[in-house]
Design an enzyme around this catalytic site. Structure first.
Site, short mmCIF file in Angstrom:
data_model
loop_
_atom_site.label_atom_id
_atom_site.label_comp_id
_atom_site.label_asym_id
_atom_site.label_seq_id
_atom_site.Cartn_x
_atom_site.Cartn_y
_atom_site.Cartn_z
N CYS A 116 0.80 -1.23 0.00
CA CYS A 116 0.00 0.00 0.00
C CYS A 116 0.83 1.28 0.00
O CYS A 116 0.31 2.37 -0.22
CB CYS A 116 -0.95 0.01 1.18
SG CYS A 116 -2.17 -1.30 1.07
N HIS A 256 -3.16 7.33 2.60
CA HIS A 256 -3.60 6.03 2.11
C HIS A 256 -4.98 5.73 2.69
O HIS A 256 -5.25 6.02 3.85
CB HIS A 256 -2.60 4.96 2.55
CG HIS A 256 -3.04 3.57 2.23
ND1 HIS A 256 -3.48 3.21 0.97
CD2 HIS A 256 -3.14 2.45 3.00
CE1 HIS A 256 -3.79 1.93 0.98
NE2 HIS A 256 -3.62 1.45 2.19
N ASN A 286 -10.18 0.28 -0.21
CA ASN A 286 -8.72 0.30 -0.25
C ASN A 286 -8.26 -0.26 -1.59
O ASN A 286 -8.35 -1.46 -1.83
CB ASN A 286 -8.18 -0.55 0.91
CG ASN A 286 -6.66 -0.55 0.99
OD1 ASN A 286 -5.98 -0.09 0.07
ND2 ASN A 286 -6.13 -1.08 2.06
O1 UT7 Z 1 -3.85 -1.13 3.57
C1 UT7 Z 1 -2.87 -1.95 4.12
C2 UT7 Z 1 -2.88 -1.98 5.59
N1 UT7 Z 1 -4.14 -2.47 6.10
C3 UT7 Z 1 -4.78 -1.79 7.01
O2 UT7 Z 1 -4.38 -0.71 7.38
C4 UT7 Z 1 -6.00 -2.45 7.63
C5 UT7 Z 1 -5.93 -2.33 9.13
N2 UT7 Z 1 -7.00 -3.04 9.82
C6 UT7 Z 1 -8.28 -2.65 9.80
O3 UT7 Z 1 -8.64 -1.72 9.13
C7 UT7 Z 1 -9.23 -3.35 10.73
O4 UT7 Z 1 -8.49 -4.18 11.60
C8 UT7 Z 1 -10.29 -4.22 10.00
C9 UT7 Z 1 -11.28 -3.30 9.32
C10 UT7 Z 1 -9.65 -5.17 9.03
C11 UT7 Z 1 -11.08 -5.02 11.05
O5 UT7 Z 1 -11.63 -4.16 12.02
P1 UT7 Z 1 -11.37 -4.43 13.57
O6 UT7 Z 1 -12.15 -3.42 14.28
O7 UT7 Z 1 -9.90 -4.45 13.80
O8 UT7 Z 1 -12.00 -5.86 13.78
P2 UT7 Z 1 -11.34 -7.18 14.35
O9 UT7 Z 1 -10.59 -7.87 13.29
O10 UT7 Z 1 -10.64 -6.90 15.67
O11 UT7 Z 1 -12.64 -8.00 14.69
C12 UT7 Z 1 -13.60 -7.54 15.66
C13 UT7 Z 1 -14.85 -8.37 15.52
C14 UT7 Z 1 -14.58 -9.86 15.43
O12 UT7 Z 1 -15.65 -10.53 16.07
P3 UT7 Z 1 -15.47 -11.10 17.58
O13 UT7 Z 1 -14.31 -12.04 17.51
O14 UT7 Z 1 -15.18 -9.89 18.41
O15 UT7 Z 1 -16.77 -11.74 17.84
C15 UT7 Z 1 -14.69 -10.15 13.95
O16 UT7 Z 1 -15.06 -11.47 13.68
O17 UT7 Z 1 -15.53 -8.01 14.30
C16 UT7 Z 1 -15.77 -9.20 13.54
N3 UT7 Z 1 -15.74 -8.85 12.12
C17 UT7 Z 1 -16.82 -8.50 11.43
N4 UT7 Z 1 -18.12 -8.38 11.79
C18 UT7 Z 1 -18.99 -8.01 10.84
C19 UT7 Z 1 -14.66 -8.82 11.30
N5 UT7 Z 1 -15.05 -8.44 10.08
C20 UT7 Z 1 -16.39 -8.25 10.14
C21 UT7 Z 1 -17.34 -7.88 9.18
N6 UT7 Z 1 -18.64 -7.76 9.58
N7 UT7 Z 1 -17.04 -7.60 7.90
#
Ligand code: UT7
Length: 336
Positions: A116, A256, A286
């Site tokens: 990225c 980004h 993204n």
């Molecule tokens: O561009 C290159 C670099 N990449 C980035 O900068 C991305 C950085 N990361 C992020 O933007 C975020 O971590 C994500 C958007 C990918 C995920 O968001 P998050 O708030 O960090 O969620 P998480 O992975 O910690 O998951 C929290 C909860 C989980 O459920 P439990 O285990 O708490 O029950 C996930 O299963 O949210 C759940 N979850 C979703 N729920 C509904 C993960 N994806 C989804 C979804 N819809 N699409």
């Protein structure tokens, strides 16, 4: 002797027609429009449909439009650098294919891979060829067909990514405009957090890797988020300090577009209000190497000669960086 800087003298973007909305994603994986919007800021993203079309299709459209906008003949281009994480092939370079598609007969071309942060790396690299006086017209194109490596069964990654391309023309400037400074960083110990596990030389594609879905993006989202928030803000602050820039001196942050929350944290650290932050994540998600040029393209009409723009990016590798650029023309005098 006046020092030559590399100015962006034209910007263009291209996104495919198909719009994949959060509503449609609700029918594909267990997610909601509300979750995606609040956790990422994304409402929709573009997807390149159609057989036999890869990243070069997106990149060539962006470059073609750039040449038309800037009244540049293809044979005038000396060099094309394509930053992409989803090249058409492992080899040859998509940059070579793009150059052929748009008729850059006198240019040499190659690809750069920095996930990225790729466009930032490519713009900084391309600028060096201008600053030395060696070349006069360099095209930098960031392009990705992320849908080709997205697992539409993985709700935590498939909601983020989209397809697109953006291209910038770099030309020499001796009047104080152009790329003033950049800070680029990388740390390969981040490999396991954000990676396409198979398909490369370490794990060549096989029935097993495909069955295990290892040819798709793997991301430990929460960990990457933490690294991104800290490092993007740190490096943006570093470039500001080095150039004695305070928040009120910055006209635009061009960040980004990975997550609206990461962008907000960076802007806050830089001490700038959201009215100065280029945002299009809601429209395109993204697009990896294309986020920065697509943002410039979207905001081109609002840019003025002399505007101070700070770029900041973070991506797989890990790679990250920031740059300070003085915009070289009035965007409202250019037809889109
Ligand atoms: O561009 C290159 C670099 N990449 C980035 O900068 C991305 C950085 N990361 C992020 O933007 C975020 O971590 C994500 C958007 C990918 C995920 O968001 P998050 O708030 O960090 O969620 P998480 O992975 O910690 O998951 C929290 C909860 C989980 O459920 P439990 O285990 O708490 O029950 C996930 O299963 O949210 C759940 N979850 C979703 N729920 C509904 C993960 N994806 C989804 C979804 N819809 N699409």
């Amino acid at each position: 002797m006046t020092k030559i800087k590399a100015a962006i003298t034209g910007i263009n973007g291209y996104v495919p027609d198909y719009i994949l909305t959060n509503k449609e994603l609700e029918t594909i994986v267990d997610t909601t429009d509300e979750w995606i919007t609040t956790r990422t800021g994304i409402k929709e993203r573009r997807i390149l449909k159609g057989e036999g079309m890869g990243t070069s299709h997106l990149g060539a459209r962006a470059v073609q439009g750039l040449l038309e906008k800037t009244n540049t003949r293809p044979e005038e281009i000396d060099l094309l650098i394509c930053s992409t994480t989803t090249p058409d092939f492992v080899f040859p370079a998509s940059g070579n294919i793009i150059s052929d598609m748009v008729g850059l007969k006198n240019a040499f071309s190659y690809d750069m891979q920095a996930a990225c942060s790729g466009f930032l790396y490519a713009m900084s690299t391309g600028s060096q060829f201008i600053e030395t006086g060696r070349y006069k017209k360099v095209v930098v194109v960031g392009a990705d067909k992320m849908s080709s490596i997205v697992d539409y069964k993985d709700r935590s990654t498939c909601i983020i990514f989209g397809d697109g391309a953006g291209a910038a023309l770099l030309e020499p400037d001796t009047e104080g405009y152009g790329l003033m400074d950049f800070v680029l960083k990388s740390d390969g110990s981040g490999v396991n957090y954000l990676v396409q596990k198979a398909g490369g030389s370490r794990r060549p594609p096989s029935i097993e890797t495909v069955t295990n879905r290892e040819h798709y993006i793997y991301q430990e989202g929460a960990s990457v988020f933490k690294f991104a928030v800290t490092n993007m803000a740190d490096v943006a602050a570093e470039v500001m300090e080095r150039n004695r820039l305070t928040g009120d001196m910055i006209n635009w942050l061009c960040p980004h577009q990975a997550n609206k929350r990461i962008i907000d944290a960076t802007a806050q650290r830089m001490g700038i209000g959201e009215e100065k932050v280029m945002i299009n994540i809601h429209k395109y998600g993204n697009t990896t190497n294309a986020t920065l040029p697509l943002a410039l393209w979207d905001y081109e009409q609002m840019l003025r000669k002399g505007d101070n723009i700070v770029f900041a990016a973070f991506g797989g590798g890990f790679t990250w960086g920031a740059a300070y650029l003085k915009w070289a023309y009035d965007g409202d005098k250019v037809s889109r």
